[in-house]
Design an enzyme around this catalytic site. Structure first.
Site, PDB file in Angstrom:
ATOM      1  N   PRO A 133      -1.485 -15.698  -7.461  1.00 30.33           N
ATOM      2  CA  PRO A 133      -2.025 -15.733  -6.100  1.00 30.33           C
ATOM      3  C   PRO A 133      -3.305 -14.931  -5.901  1.00 30.33           C
ATOM      4  O   PRO A 133      -3.460 -13.847  -6.459  1.00 30.33           O
ATOM      5  CB  PRO A 133      -0.890 -15.122  -5.256  1.00 30.33           C
ATOM      6  CG  PRO A 133      -0.008 -14.419  -6.224  1.00 30.33           C
ATOM      7  CD  PRO A 133      -0.132 -15.161  -7.520  1.00 30.33           C
ATOM      8  N   ASN A 134      -4.175 -15.528  -5.114  1.00 28.59           N
ATOM      9  CA  ASN A 134      -5.456 -14.939  -4.680  1.00 28.59           C
ATOM     10  C   ASN A 134      -6.518 -14.890  -5.778  1.00 28.59           C
ATOM     11  O   ASN A 134      -7.669 -14.550  -5.508  1.00 28.59           O
ATOM     12  CB  ASN A 134      -5.249 -13.532  -4.084  1.00 28.59           C
ATOM     13  CG  ASN A 134      -4.325 -13.561  -2.878  1.00 28.59           C
ATOM     14  OD1 ASN A 134      -4.553 -14.326  -1.951  1.00 28.59           O
ATOM     15  ND2 ASN A 134      -3.264 -12.785  -2.911  1.00 28.59           N
ATOM     16  N   ARG A 150     -13.549 -12.146  -3.620  1.00 29.78           N
ATOM     17  CA  ARG A 150     -12.455 -11.272  -3.167  1.00 29.78           C
ATOM     18  C   ARG A 150     -12.682  -9.838  -3.659  1.00 29.78           C
ATOM     19  O   ARG A 150     -12.788  -9.614  -4.867  1.00 29.78           O
ATOM     20  CB  ARG A 150     -11.169 -11.818  -3.792  1.00 29.78           C
ATOM     21  CG  ARG A 150      -9.987 -10.930  -3.684  1.00 29.78           C
ATOM     22  CD  ARG A 150      -8.891 -11.352  -4.663  1.00 29.78           C
ATOM     23  NE  ARG A 150      -7.726 -10.542  -4.425  1.00 29.78           N
ATOM     24  CZ  ARG A 150      -6.742 -10.357  -5.291  1.00 29.78           C
ATOM     25  NH1 ARG A 150      -6.762 -10.954  -6.450  1.00 29.78           N
ATOM     26  NH2 ARG A 150      -5.731  -9.586  -4.986  1.00 29.78           N
ATOM     27  N   TYR A 166     -12.715  -6.602  -8.307  1.00 35.44           N
ATOM     28  CA  TYR A 166     -12.526  -7.767  -9.182  1.00 35.44           C
ATOM     29  C   TYR A 166     -13.819  -8.411  -9.665  1.00 35.44           C
ATOM     30  O   TYR A 166     -13.782  -9.361 -10.443  1.00 35.44           O
ATOM     31  CB  TYR A 166     -11.658  -8.811  -8.453  1.00 35.44           C
ATOM     32  CG  TYR A 166     -10.296  -8.277  -8.083  1.00 35.44           C
ATOM     33  CD1 TYR A 166      -9.379  -7.925  -9.070  1.00 35.44           C
ATOM     34  CD2 TYR A 166      -9.911  -8.106  -6.751  1.00 35.44           C
ATOM     35  CE1 TYR A 166      -8.138  -7.415  -8.744  1.00 35.44           C
ATOM     36  CE2 TYR A 166      -8.662  -7.601  -6.411  1.00 35.44           C
ATOM     37  CZ  TYR A 166      -7.776  -7.254  -7.407  1.00 35.44           C
ATOM     38  OH  TYR A 166      -6.550  -6.746  -7.094  1.00 35.44           O
ATOM     39  N   ASN A 205      -1.996 -13.779 -15.662  1.00 36.24           N
ATOM     40  CA  ASN A 205      -2.269 -12.783 -14.618  1.00 36.24           C
ATOM     41  C   ASN A 205      -1.474 -13.239 -13.397  1.00 36.24           C
ATOM     42  O   ASN A 205      -1.887 -14.156 -12.677  1.00 36.24           O
ATOM     43  CB  ASN A 205      -3.762 -12.701 -14.296  1.00 36.24           C
ATOM     44  CG  ASN A 205      -4.072 -11.579 -13.305  1.00 36.24           C
ATOM     45  OD1 ASN A 205      -3.171 -11.047 -12.659  1.00 36.24           O
ATOM     46  ND2 ASN A 205      -5.331 -11.237 -13.181  1.00 36.24           N
ATOM     47  N   ALA A 256      -0.174 -10.377  -7.565  1.00 38.94           N
ATOM     48  CA  ALA A 256       0.801  -9.510  -6.895  1.00 38.94           C
ATOM     49  C   ALA A 256       2.248  -9.842  -7.266  1.00 38.94           C
ATOM     50  O   ALA A 256       3.133  -8.977  -7.130  1.00 38.94           O
ATOM     51  CB  ALA A 256       0.609  -9.598  -5.382  1.00 38.94           C
ATOM     52  N   GLU A 315       0.592 -10.337 -20.627  1.00 39.23           N
ATOM     53  CA  GLU A 315       0.302  -9.943 -19.242  1.00 39.23           C
ATOM     54  C   GLU A 315      -1.125  -9.403 -19.165  1.00 39.23           C
ATOM     55  O   GLU A 315      -1.518  -8.560 -19.980  1.00 39.23           O
ATOM     56  CB  GLU A 315       1.288  -8.848 -18.803  1.00 39.23           C
ATOM     57  CG  GLU A 315       1.020  -8.321 -17.400  1.00 39.23           C
ATOM     58  CD  GLU A 315       1.929  -7.145 -17.031  1.00 39.23           C
ATOM     59  OE1 GLU A 315       2.661  -6.641 -17.908  1.00 39.23           O
ATOM     60  OE2 GLU A 315       1.887  -6.727 -15.864  1.00 39.23           O
ATOM     61  N   HIS A 329      -4.352  -8.007 -16.454  1.00 37.67           N
ATOM     62  CA  HIS A 329      -4.879  -7.646 -15.138  1.00 37.67           C
ATOM     63  C   HIS A 329      -6.352  -7.310 -15.264  1.00 37.67           C
ATOM     64  O   HIS A 329      -6.769  -6.670 -16.240  1.00 37.67           O
ATOM     65  CB  HIS A 329      -4.122  -6.446 -14.553  1.00 37.67           C
ATOM     66  CG  HIS A 329      -2.669  -6.742 -14.380  1.00 37.67           C
ATOM     67  ND1 HIS A 329      -2.207  -7.565 -13.381  1.00 37.67           N
ATOM     68  CD2 HIS A 329      -1.601  -6.389 -15.122  1.00 37.67           C
ATOM     69  CE1 HIS A 329      -0.904  -7.674 -13.500  1.00 37.67           C
ATOM     70  NE2 HIS A 329      -0.504  -6.977 -14.544  1.00 37.67           N
ATOM     71  N   ARG A 336      -4.212   2.534  -9.572  1.00 31.93           N
ATOM     72  CA  ARG A 336      -4.289   2.088  -8.178  1.00 31.93           C
ATOM     73  C   ARG A 336      -3.048   2.547  -7.401  1.00 31.93           C
ATOM     74  O   ARG A 336      -2.448   3.552  -7.748  1.00 31.93           O
ATOM     75  CB  ARG A 336      -4.501   0.568  -8.148  1.00 31.93           C
ATOM     76  CG  ARG A 336      -5.831   0.169  -8.822  1.00 31.93           C
ATOM     77  CD  ARG A 336      -6.075  -1.324  -8.784  1.00 31.93           C
ATOM     78  NE  ARG A 336      -6.215  -1.795  -7.399  1.00 31.93           N
ATOM     79  CZ  ARG A 336      -6.216  -3.107  -7.067  1.00 31.93           C
ATOM     80  NH1 ARG A 336      -6.093  -4.026  -8.011  1.00 31.93           N
ATOM     81  NH2 ARG A 336      -6.342  -3.463  -5.812  1.00 31.93           N
TER      82      ARG A 336
END
Ligand code: DQA
Length: 141
Positions: free
Chosen positions: A9-10, A17, A22, A72, A75, A96, A98, A105
Site C-alpha cells: 500500500p501507498n 509521497r 521515500y 515491500n 505498512a 523483505e 524497505h 523511525r
C-alpha cells in the site's frame, strides 16, 4: 532468474509521497533502470493497496512461477499476520525490503510481522534496497 517485485500500500505514490523519506523517483522509472541493469533476468512487478490481493499474488507465483519474490509490504509489514502466513505457505523465497530505515523511525515501524517468514531483510538504502535484494537473491542462488 525470474524475480517478482511486490509493492504494498501507498507505494504506487513513490515520487509524490513524503519525498524527504521515500525520494523523488517514481517506481516505474526505477523499475526500468533495474530491468536494464539485470537484462539477463526476468524482473516483473506487481503493486496493490489491498492485503488480500498481495496474498493472492504470493499464492499465484509462489509455487514455481518465480525463483524469488522481493516484497515491500509497506505498512502491512507492521500489521499483517496473514501476509506472514502466506510467505510461510509458499515455496519461493521472499526478501523483505524497505526504502526507509524502519528501525530509525517510529516504534511501530520497528515491528515486522513478516521478517521471520522471509529469508532476510534489506532496509534503509532508498530505492537501492530493491537492487540489493536482487543481488542477495542472485548471490544466494
Ligand atoms: C516502507 C516503510 C513502512 O513503514 C511504510 O508503511 C511504507 C514504506 C518503506 O519502504 O520504507 O509504506 O515499507
Amino acid at each position: 532468474m525470474k524475480i517478482l517485485i511486490i509493492n504494498g500500500p501507498n507505494l504506487n505514490l513513490l515520487g509524490r509521497r513524503e519525498e524527504s523519506i521515500y525520494g523523488k523517483k517514481d517506481f516505474e522509472t526505477y523499475l526500468s533502470e533495474l530491468k536494464d541493469k539485470y537484462i539477463e533476468d526476468d524482473i516483473t512487478y506487481y503493486q496493490s493497496n489491498h492485503e488480500g490481493e498481495i496474498i493472492d499474488m504470493l499464492h499465484n507465483v509462489g509455487f514455481g512461477e518465480v525463483d524469488a519474490i522481493v516484497l515491500n509490504a509497506g505498512a502491512y509489514t507492521h500489521t499483517s499476520i496473514a501476509i506472514s502466513d502466506a510467505i510461510r505457505a509458499i515455496k519461493a523465497p521472499v526478501i523483505e525490503v524497505h526504502i526507509s530505515n524502519v528501525n530509525a523511525r517510529e516504534d511501530y515501524r520497528k515491528v515486522s510481522y513478516i521478517a521471520a517468514s522471509c529469508v532476510g531483510t534489506i532496509a534503509g538504502f532508498g530505492l537501492d534496497s530493491y537492487r540489493l535484494a536482487i543481488e542477495a537473491v542472485k548471490t544466494k542462488k
